[in-house]
Design a protein around this motif. Structure first.
Motif, PDB file in Angstrom:
ATOM      1  N   LYS A  40       0.825  -1.208   0.000  1.00  0.00           N
ATOM      2  CA  LYS A  40       0.000   0.000   0.000  1.00  0.00           C
ATOM      3  C   LYS A  40       0.862   1.262   0.000  1.00  0.00           C
ATOM      4  O   LYS A  40       0.597   2.227  -0.731  1.00  0.00           O
ATOM      5  CB  LYS A  40      -0.925  -0.011   1.220  1.00  0.00           C
ATOM      6  N   ILE A  41       1.905   1.284   0.819  1.00  0.00           N
ATOM      7  CA  ILE A  41       2.775   2.465   0.919  1.00  0.00           C
ATOM      8  C   ILE A  41       3.557   2.678  -0.375  1.00  0.00           C
ATOM      9  O   ILE A  41       3.696   3.807  -0.859  1.00  0.00           O
ATOM     10  CB  ILE A  41       3.736   2.332   2.124  1.00  0.00           C
ATOM     11  N   LEU A  42       4.071   1.595  -0.956  1.00  0.00           N
ATOM     12  CA  LEU A  42       4.957   1.716  -2.120  1.00  0.00           C
ATOM     13  C   LEU A  42       4.228   1.566  -3.453  1.00  0.00           C
ATOM     14  O   LEU A  42       4.830   1.791  -4.510  1.00  0.00           O
ATOM     15  CB  LEU A  42       6.073   0.662  -2.026  1.00  0.00           C
ATOM     16  N   ASN A  43       2.977   1.151  -3.378  1.00  0.00           N
ATOM     17  CA  ASN A  43       2.195   0.945  -4.605  1.00  0.00           C
ATOM     18  C   ASN A  43       2.891  -0.053  -5.539  1.00  0.00           C
ATOM     19  O   ASN A  43       3.052   0.193  -6.744  1.00  0.00           O
ATOM     20  CB  ASN A  43       1.945   2.279  -5.323  1.00  0.00           C
ATOM     21  N   ILE A  44       3.343  -1.155  -4.941  1.00  0.00           N
ATOM     22  CA  ILE A  44       3.973  -2.235  -5.712  1.00  0.00           C
ATOM     23  C   ILE A  44       3.370  -3.559  -5.249  1.00  0.00           C
ATOM     24  O   ILE A  44       2.638  -3.605  -4.259  1.00  0.00           O
ATOM     25  CB  ILE A  44       5.513  -2.268  -5.519  1.00  0.00           C
ATOM     26  N   LYS A  45       3.701  -4.630  -5.948  1.00  0.00           N
ATOM     27  CA  LYS A  45       3.284  -5.968  -5.542  1.00  0.00           C
ATOM     28  C   LYS A  45       4.522  -6.753  -5.112  1.00  0.00           C
ATOM     29  O   LYS A  45       5.513  -6.815  -5.840  1.00  0.00           O
ATOM     30  CB  LYS A  45       2.594  -6.704  -6.699  1.00  0.00           C
ATOM     31  N   LEU A  46       4.465  -7.331  -3.908  1.00  0.00           N
ATOM     32  CA  LEU A  46       5.548  -8.176  -3.431  1.00  0.00           C
ATOM     33  C   LEU A  46       5.238  -9.628  -3.763  1.00  0.00           C
ATOM     34  O   LEU A  46       4.114 -10.089  -3.581  1.00  0.00           O
ATOM     35  CB  LEU A  46       5.717  -8.039  -1.911  1.00  0.00           C
ATOM     36  N   LYS A  47       6.237 -10.327  -4.238  1.00  0.00           N
ATOM     37  CA  LYS A  47       6.052 -11.744  -4.557  1.00  0.00           C
ATOM     38  C   LYS A  47       6.361 -12.575  -3.312  1.00  0.00           C
ATOM     39  O   LYS A  47       7.487 -12.537  -2.804  1.00  0.00           O
ATOM     40  CB  LYS A  47       6.978 -12.147  -5.705  1.00  0.00           C
ATOM     41  N   PRO A  48       5.377 -13.337  -2.811  1.00  0.00           N
ATOM     42  CA  PRO A  48       5.623 -14.146  -1.611  1.00  0.00           C
ATOM     43  C   PRO A  48       6.679 -15.214  -1.853  1.00  0.00           C
ATOM     44  O   PRO A  48       6.765 -15.780  -2.944  1.00  0.00           O
ATOM     45  CB  PRO A  48       4.263 -14.797  -1.321  1.00  0.00           C
TER      46      PRO A  48
END
Length: 431
Positions: free
Chosen positions: A392-400
């Motif tokens: 939410k803060i970085l507006n990116i998607k993290l890959k688990p």
């Protein structure tokens, strides 16, 4: 090794007793009567070793002859059987020490796994069942649960504040079952911790369960954490070591205690910076001299949402024994807004993905470091554990990571209780 109770200095125990008891009389913390002090030459010899072999030697010297050296070596080898700490350069004079490359992606894997190995070693002699009871504000629960998972004759009971830890933190330990029981409490971490302390006062529970704690109050966890402060100096170039400042995100203050112990043993750390979130009991105490915990505030750096840190008496004892001036300890606390701002700054300026706890430590370090100093801030948890917040803060998607993807669908096996002692006691005494 001999240790004494900070609340009743007449009570003296050896290392094995301190590990098994967890706490002393009057809920006092155990503290080493005497710590080894290494010469500069010995420090350099240790730093030339690899992480596991160095840790084996440090812990063997600390614990002494009461546990056979080969048993300690085996315990360390089994405990630290994962990728060790890593140092990442952020700016010209600021680095992050990543301590989250273990099985539950948090620094607490080091202490929890070593404690599990040592306690299992001690328990084999007695062949009796014991119960590990602990409270978690986020990361301790997973580290302890995985460290003791399926161990013979060891039952694990973990309390956590309902709705105040991240979903991934919860999935890591509330889905295991077997010898691990998890309890969500309708309250704060401090209320969970209060219930744990009350259980240690209850004679019926102590007698029937042979109760022990795996919080950072246990000396085995504390001693294991000393090892990665030595690793900092192994990983850093020689020219950066003389003016080194370490900033620690503080919750229960176990990491700061371990760091100060490593300094007292001869590690040339120039100074420490303690960093808290809005739960700022210690910074306010250092400002005013008045110990006045407020009600715990929920933050995005939830593992630090602690208003009554257990290890603070140990911090004060180190300063007293070493005759250091506690006023020289640097400190600060960070608002939610600043925490979020610096997660964003670390990413946009330096392409470094941080989670909230590391951001707190970085924020205070940046403010307190001098131009001629080199700073390390501790990265205590992997950003994926705070996936929703960071994305939410970085507006990116993290890959688990794969081990995270594998647990996302698993069922939460937790009990749920009000913060009432009788509700906990009933679960603890359940066969």
């Amino acid at each position: 090794m001999k240790l004494y109770n900070l609340k009743d200095k007449k009570e003296k125990v050896n290392f094995s007793q301190a590990v098994k008891f967890g706490l002393g009389k009057k809920q006092g913390l155990f503290f080493p009567k005497k710590l080894p002090v290494f010469s500069k030459k010995k420090i350099q010899t240790l730093l030339n070793k690899k992480f596991v072999s160095r840790s084996q030697e440090i812990l063997s010297i600390l614990i002494g002859s009461e546990i056979k050296k080969n048993k300690i070596k085996d315990s360390v080898k089994s405990a630290f059987n994962f990728s060790g700490p890593k140092i990442v350069n952020i700016t010209n004079n600021i680095y992050c020490m990543e301590l989250f490359h273990g099985p539950t992606l948090a620094f607490k894997d080091y202490g929890a796994k070593f404690m599990a190995q040592i306690l299992s070693c001690l328990n084999k002699k007695e062949n009796q069942s014991i119960t590990i009871l602990t409270a978690t504000s986020g990361d301790t629960g997973a580290a302890v649960a995985h460290a003791f998972y399926k161990m013979k004759n060891i039952k694990v009971v973990i309390l956590y504040p309902k709705g105040k830890i991240s979903d991934i933190q919860k999935k890591l330990f509330c889905t295991l079952g077997n010898n691990v029981t998890t309890i969500s409490v309708n309250g704060s971490f401090d209320e969970c911790q209060k219930l744990v302390k009350k259980a240690f006062y209850d004679n019926e529970i102590k007698e029937k369960t042979r109760l022990n704690s795996a919080n950072s109050i246990n000396v085995s966890r504390l001693f294991a954490q000393i090892c990665y402060f030595f690793e900092i100096f192994h990983l850093l170039p020689q020219n950066l070591q003389n003016n080194l400042v370490i900033s620690i995100p503080c919750g229960n203050f176990g990491n700061l205690t371990a760091g100060l112990l490593s300094k007292s043993m001869g590690l040339p750390i120039k100074k420490f910076i303690l960093a808290t979130n809005s739960n700022n009991t210690v910074p306010r105490y250092l400002d005013t001299g008045i110990w006045n915990p407020y009600k715990t505030i929920s933050t995005i750096s939830n593992a630090m949402d602690i208003s009554r840190p257990n290890n603070w008496p140990r911090v004060e004892e180190i300063f007293r024994k070493k005759k250091w001036n506690i006023k020289e300890l640097k400190y600060g606390y960070v608002s939610e807004k600043k925490t979020q701002k610096n997660i964003k700054n670390l990413y946009t300026k330096y392409k470094y993905i941080s989670e909230p706890h590391a951001s707190v430590a970085y924020t205070v370090l940046k403010k307190k470091i001098n131009p001629d100093e080199y700073g390390i801030f501790l990265g205590t948890a992997h950003p994926i554990k705070f996936k929703d917040t960071v994305e939410k803060i970085l507006n990116i998607k993290l890959k688990p990571k794969k081990n995270i993807s594998d647990i996302l669908h698993l069922k939460d096996l937790s009990y749920n209780i009000e913060p009432k002692f009788n509700a906990l006691k009933k679960i603890l005494l359940k066969k």
